[in-house]
Write an enzyme that holds these catalytic residues in place. Structure first.
Site, mmCIF file in Angstrom:
data_model
loop_
_atom_site.group_PDB
_atom_site.id
_atom_site.type_symbol
_atom_site.label_atom_id
_atom_site.label_comp_id
_atom_site.label_asym_id
_atom_site.label_seq_id
_atom_site.Cartn_x
_atom_site.Cartn_y
_atom_site.Cartn_z
ATOM 1 N N SER A 1 0.791 -1.240 0.000
ATOM 2 C CA SER A 1 0.000 0.000 0.000
ATOM 3 C C SER A 1 0.819 1.284 0.000
ATOM 4 O O SER A 1 0.243 2.378 -0.069
ATOM 5 C CB SER A 1 -0.951 0.008 1.200
ATOM 6 O OG SER A 1 -2.066 -0.821 0.953
ATOM 7 N N LYS B 1 0.019 3.776 -2.689
ATOM 8 C CA LYS B 1 -0.989 4.837 -2.606
ATOM 9 C C LYS B 1 -0.371 6.234 -2.577
ATOM 10 O O LYS B 1 -1.061 7.232 -2.828
ATOM 11 C CB LYS B 1 -1.894 4.594 -1.405
ATOM 12 C CG LYS B 1 -2.794 3.374 -1.623
ATOM 13 C CD LYS B 1 -3.432 2.860 -0.355
ATOM 14 C CE LYS B 1 -4.267 1.618 -0.684
ATOM 15 N NZ LYS B 1 -4.559 0.792 0.475
ATOM 16 N N SER C 1 -5.908 3.318 4.835
ATOM 17 C CA SER C 1 -5.399 2.565 3.682
ATOM 18 C C SER C 1 -6.521 1.892 2.899
ATOM 19 O O SER C 1 -6.407 0.730 2.496
ATOM 20 C CB SER C 1 -4.375 1.509 4.131
ATOM 21 O OG SER C 1 -3.540 1.130 3.067
ATOM 22 N N LYS D 1 3.224 6.522 4.829
ATOM 23 C CA LYS D 1 2.309 5.457 4.424
ATOM 24 C C LYS D 1 2.853 4.068 4.751
ATOM 25 O O LYS D 1 4.004 3.758 4.460
ATOM 26 C CB LYS D 1 2.033 5.542 2.911
ATOM 27 C CG LYS D 1 0.941 4.597 2.445
ATOM 28 C CD LYS D 1 -0.429 5.018 2.935
ATOM 29 C CE LYS D 1 -1.477 3.933 2.805
ATOM 30 N NZ LYS D 1 -1.320 2.834 3.798
#
Length: 297
Positions: free
Chosen positions: A69, A72, A126, A244
């Site tokens: 993730s 992202k 997320s 992140k």
């Protein structure tokens, strides 16, 4: 006996002075400032000086790995370039692409949500659902084709992601989706992710979002999965302000983080570490960067 005690105290003081690097505390879990002694559990890692883009530490920085993730971040960069933060985006039937046990923000088909809130839904909890909705909104907007299917929209958006990565010099990456669920054709490197994160942090809205512990409005409450910014977590890092997390079975635990102390801005990337190791790795890298700066003054 007194003379022996005094001598031991003096020798102890000399030892502490000579090894000041090891004992000096800049905010928790410090490591030695010598990069030779800096090691991380993760398969790859990078520490970047955000202000000038220089690499302060690297381990397998160009090795292709799955980013999970942390993908992202790229999605957010493209969305902020191509979209309008105040646009009202309708969640469509892309919610039906949800896979079992994936992370979501709880979006429902028919919801109408401003892009700036969708970005929070994607970056804090997320939400893969938010990532898909953002991707399809941008794909339709950029292409002028409002009749794209979700699958077509995701393919189009992935093209924008790859184009942006190439423009930034992140040339060892290839993306096929906006969320980072495993695909053997979807990969990046620690260095590329640092480059992309540095670009993302040029946007004040992005910086604001990824530094938030929580976001709450009348419709949603989102909690940031990044424990470095969570003051109640044992992994809290003083000065952390992003960025992140990521995890899949194939990617392991990943974290792209940022922190600021005394006007010094750092970006850390750790790929394919363990659940706890990703935080100890990131803390070690950030502390090295701040300690290194301290020692050079």
């Amino acid at each position: 006996m007194k003379k022996i005690i005094i001598l031991l105290v003096i020798l102890g003081g000399i030892y502490l002075y000579q090894h000041f690097d090891v004992f000096h505390n800049t905010g928790g879990n410090d490591i030695h400032a010598n990069p030779v002694n800096l090691s991380i559990q993760g398969e790859a890692g990078v520490l970047m000086d955000e202000d000038n883009g220089s690499i302060l530490y690297a381990k397998n920085e160009n090795k292709r790995l799955y980013p999970a993730s942390t993908t992202k971040i790229v999605t957010a960069v493209v969305a902020l370039d191509k979209g309008n933060l105040n646009d009202q985006v309708q969640v469509g039937n892309e919610v039906n692409l949800k896979t079992r046990d994936e992370s979501t923000a709880g979006l429902k088909q028919g919801d109408v949500i401003p892009l700036k809130i969708l970005l929070r839904a994607m970056l804090l909890p997320s939400g893969n659902d938010a990532a898909r909705t953002i991707a399809i909104y941008i794909a339709k907007k950029d292409s002028g084709n409002s009749n794209m299917s979700p699958e077509e929209g995701i393919r189009y958006f992935a093209g924008l992601m790859n184009q942006k990565a190439k423009e930034l010099g992140a040339t060892h990456s290839h993306f096929v989706n906006p969320h980072g669920l495993h695909d053997p054709r979807h990969y990046s490197t620690a260095k590329d992710l640092a480059i992309i994160a540095r670009e993302a942090r040029k946007n004040p809205v992005f910086r604001e979002i990824v530094s938030e512990e929580t976001y709450k409005d009348a419709s949603f409450t989102f909690y940031n999965r990044n424990e470095l910014v969570n003051r109640s977590s044992s992994n809290f890092f003083q000065g952390a302000d992003g960025i992140k997390t990521g995890f899949t079975d194939q990617a392991g635990h990943c974290l792209v983080s940022s922190a600021t102390r005394d006007g010094k801005n750092l970006i850390s990337v750790v790929l394919h570490s363990s659940k706890e190791g990703v935080y100890t790795d990131s803390t070690a890298l950030l502390n090295y960067g701040f300690h290194r700066e301290y020692a050079s003054k």
